[in-house]
Design a protein around this motif. Structure first.
Motif, PDB file in Angstrom:
ATOM      1  N   GLU A  97       0.822  -1.221   0.000  1.00 14.14           N
ATOM      2  CA  GLU A  97       0.000   0.000   0.000  1.00 14.14           C
ATOM      3  C   GLU A  97       0.850   1.262   0.000  1.00 14.14           C
ATOM      4  N   ASN A  98       2.155   1.095   0.200  1.00 13.22           N
ATOM      5  CA  ASN A  98       3.012   2.282   0.317  1.00 13.22           C
ATOM      6  C   ASN A  98       4.383   1.998  -0.290  1.00 13.22           C
ATOM      7  N   ILE A  99       4.392   1.760  -1.604  1.00 16.24           N
ATOM      8  CA  ILE A  99       5.637   1.450  -2.303  1.00 16.24           C
ATOM      9  C   ILE A  99       6.168   2.708  -2.992  1.00 16.24           C
ATOM     10  N   GLY A 102       9.252  -3.396  -7.535  1.00 21.48           N
ATOM     11  CA  GLY A 102       9.171  -2.993  -8.934  1.00 21.48           C
ATOM     12  C   GLY A 102      10.562  -2.627  -9.412  1.00 21.48           C
ATOM     13  N   GLU A 103      11.022  -3.311 -10.471  1.00 18.29           N
ATOM     14  CA  GLU A 103      12.401  -3.126 -10.934  1.00 18.29           C
ATOM     15  C   GLU A 103      12.703  -1.678 -11.307  1.00 18.29           C
ATOM     16  N   ASP A 104      11.675  -0.949 -11.784  1.00 19.93           N
ATOM     17  CA  ASP A 104      11.882   0.439 -12.192  1.00 19.93           C
ATOM     18  C   ASP A 104      11.880   1.392 -11.010  1.00 19.93           C
ATOM     19  N   LYS A 105      11.549   0.891  -9.830  1.00 17.69           N
ATOM     20  CA  LYS A 105      11.457   1.760  -8.654  1.00 17.69           C
ATOM     21  C   LYS A 105      12.608   1.572  -7.685  1.00 17.69           C
ATOM     22  N   SER A 133      23.329   5.399   2.819  1.00 18.33           N
ATOM     23  CA  SER A 133      22.446   4.647   3.709  1.00 18.33           C
ATOM     24  C   SER A 133      21.279   4.129   2.874  1.00 18.33           C
ATOM     25  N   PHE A 134      20.536   3.154   3.409  1.00 18.30           N
ATOM     26  CA  PHE A 134      19.617   2.406   2.548  1.00 18.30           C
ATOM     27  C   PHE A 134      18.212   2.308   3.128  1.00 18.30           C
ATOM     28  N   ASP A 135      17.249   2.188   2.198  1.00 16.27           N
ATOM     29  CA  ASP A 135      15.843   2.001   2.574  1.00 16.27           C
ATOM     30  C   ASP A 135      15.574   0.552   2.973  1.00 16.27           C
TER      31      ASP A 135
END
Length: 532
Positions: A215-217, A241-244, A292-294
């Motif tokens: 719901e929150n990508i 999603g590969e494009d995201k 840093s990473f999500d």
């Protein structure tokens, strides 16, 4: 699913065919055999990916286009091959003189012309070559032409019967199986120096579905500091999603970097290849303090001898990273050093302020009473970063019998609804060669995901606890320690109670009498003993 199985079967057949070529020319299980097979695979992937993209572009344009213009119109992340560099052309010209030189020159030119897209950087910034001069691995120069002809014939046969082109639009969750099959003969299951381990697809899918909120990508930077072939990152990318998403990775293994590069090409993630770094993540981290990473996912090596650089990690530059400490060097069995504890600390420090992570750990980590393990668990709880833990069934990993759990970290998790799950009773045992392995059904995968994400307490499976409750249990993350102990009561009448009690007394009197009789027998036997 049937298509996936067909693809995997045919690909394994191609691997076997290439191994047969190597064996016929004296390179069976040779140290260079893996390089030859993996690089020939890379050439095959580039060839078919280029053909696929050209065909797709021509269909989009709906008309004949000049070849030079067509090359310019292709996406910048698509491999660029000239007509004479394709497998079909080499197959048709294999009877020319010095074919081995033609073969090597072709691969070298493809490497030079595509270095910017497909090369992998090391810690120092140097880029690797896509291809070696493969014919040079044959010491007898008179056999080199025939060796290269045999390789190209195997590739052409596979191209004629089955091309990878049909699969480039698919989600390659099953590529892990090919990676495992390809390197199994070059890797020790017992560990050794920088051994690779394979994360089951079920575990990868569970992790991806828990970490990513559908719901929150949004766009995400995804990282794995011990990446292997990238199965965890691929599942995560498919979910986002590969494009995201943009992939970042580190691994000390050249074999793993090669396989990851193939995986990124197959999964429409070519744009992330420049972010694949070959380095020792613990001793020479490339992204530490740079990025840093999500999202972070990792199935790190559990035990490894890092005594060669252990003392360097005590320096001030590393103290912030390894807040809970660094395992000491044991007097015996240096290979048992718990390097995964360093990876956990590295990951905790690599998340951004709203980052999420999933780490595969040995289940012993979640209950250790003291030491580095407990200090790490304390920080996760006290800062409100632990979203939950899933303890997996035994033998879910083909290459190790170690029981594993998955730690789910979320910087926004809070302290009131922490999910602890014991999924050890799920799954079905299957036999794979000499080993047994536990396989989760898709329904069991969904059950784990849904119960965890909905924060449900389900009998004998999960509990939802608070920070205070975990602190009271000495920071244990084991679900079993929080399950409610249930005692079932049955109502009976006074007469029934008296009848049961009389029965117990009667049986007890009988046991006492039997015990007294046996005492007499033993004493009699003892008196009959004599020394001779």
């Amino acid at each position: 699913m049937t298509q996936d199985i067909t693809y995997t079967t045919k690909t394994k057949q191609l691997i076997d065919n290439l191994k047969s070529v190597c064996a016929n020319y004296g390179l069976g299980n040779d140290g260079n055999e893996f390089k030859i097979i993996s690089q020939v695979f890379l050439y095959k992937f580039l060839n078919d990916k280029f053909r696929y993209e050209v065909k797709k572009k021509k269909q989009q344009l709906g008309k004949e286009v000049d070849e030079d213009l067509l090359m310019d119109l292709l996406d910048e992340n698509v491999p660029k091959l000239k007509p004479h560099q394709l497998i079909a052309h080499l197959h048709n010209t294999q009877n020319t003189d010095d074919f081995a030189k033609t073969f090597d020159d072709t691969l070298r030119d493809i490497s030079v012309e595509n270095t910017g897209i497909f090369s992998i950087k090391s810690f120092s910034g140097a880029k690797d070559k896509l291809f070696d001069e493969l014919s040079q691995y044959i010491s007898d120069s008179s056999q080199r032409d025939d060796f290269c002809r045999a390789l190209i014939n195997k590739l052409f046969e596979f191209s004629f019967e089955e091309s990878f082109e049909d699969y480039f639009a698919e989600k390659y969750d099953f590529f892990k199986d090919i990676f495992e099959y390809l390197i199994k003969d070059y890797n020790s299951d017992s560990g050794g120096k920088y051994a690779e381990y394979y994360t089951p697809n079920a575990v990868a899918r569970i992790i991806a579905n828990i970490l990513v909120d559908p719901e929150n990508i949004g766009k995400g930077k995804c990282y794995d500091p011990s990446v292997g072939s990238g199965s965890l990152l691929m599942s995560l990318a498919h979910q986002i999603g590969e494009d995201k998403c943009t992939i970042y990775s580190e691994d000390i293994s050249q074999k793993s970097s090669t396989m990851l590069r193939l995986n990124l090409i197959l999964n429409n993630l070519t744009h992330s290849i420049p972010n694949v770094i070959k380095t020792n993540t613990i001793a020479q981290p490339f992204y530490w303090e740079k990025q840093s990473f999500d999202y972070i996912v990792s199935n790190p090596p559990f035990k490894l001898d890092f005594s060669d650089f252990r003392d360097d990690l005590e320096k001030d530059t590393f103290k912030e990273r390894f807040f809970a400490g660094i395992p000491k060097v044991p007097k015996a069995k240096k290979e048992s050093m718990a390097i995964y504890l360093l990876f956990i600390q590295h990951i905790m420090g690599s998340l951004n302020d709203s980052g999420k992570a999933a780490i595969v750990v040995p289940t012993g980590f979640i209950t250790a009473q003291s030491g580095i393990e407990k200090k790490i668990r304390q920080r996760l709880i006290d800062k409100g970063w632990l979203r939950g833990v899933v303890s997996m069934p035994s033998n879910i990993f083909a290459s190790t019998g170690t029981n594993v759990s998955v730690i789910i970290i979320d910087k926004k998790a809070g302290t009131e609804q922490i999910v602890l799950m014991d999924a050890s009773k799920l799954g079905k045992t299957v036999k794979e060669g000499k080993n047994q392995r536990t396989v989760l059904s898709r329904e069991e995968e969904r059950q784990i995901i849904e119960v965890f994400n909905s924060k449900e307490a389900e009998e004998d499976l999960s509990v939802v606890v608070t920070k205070t409750e975990i602190q009271e249990k000495n920071y244990s993350f084991s679900a079993g320690q929080y399950f409610e102990v249930k005692i079932e009561y049955v109502d009976i009448t006074a007469e029934e109670f008296q009848e049961k009690l009389s029965g117990f007394e009667e049986r007890l009197s009988g046991l006492f009498a039997e015990g007294k009789r046996l005492d007499g027998v033993i004493q009699k036997q003892l008196k009959g003993l004599s020394y001779e």
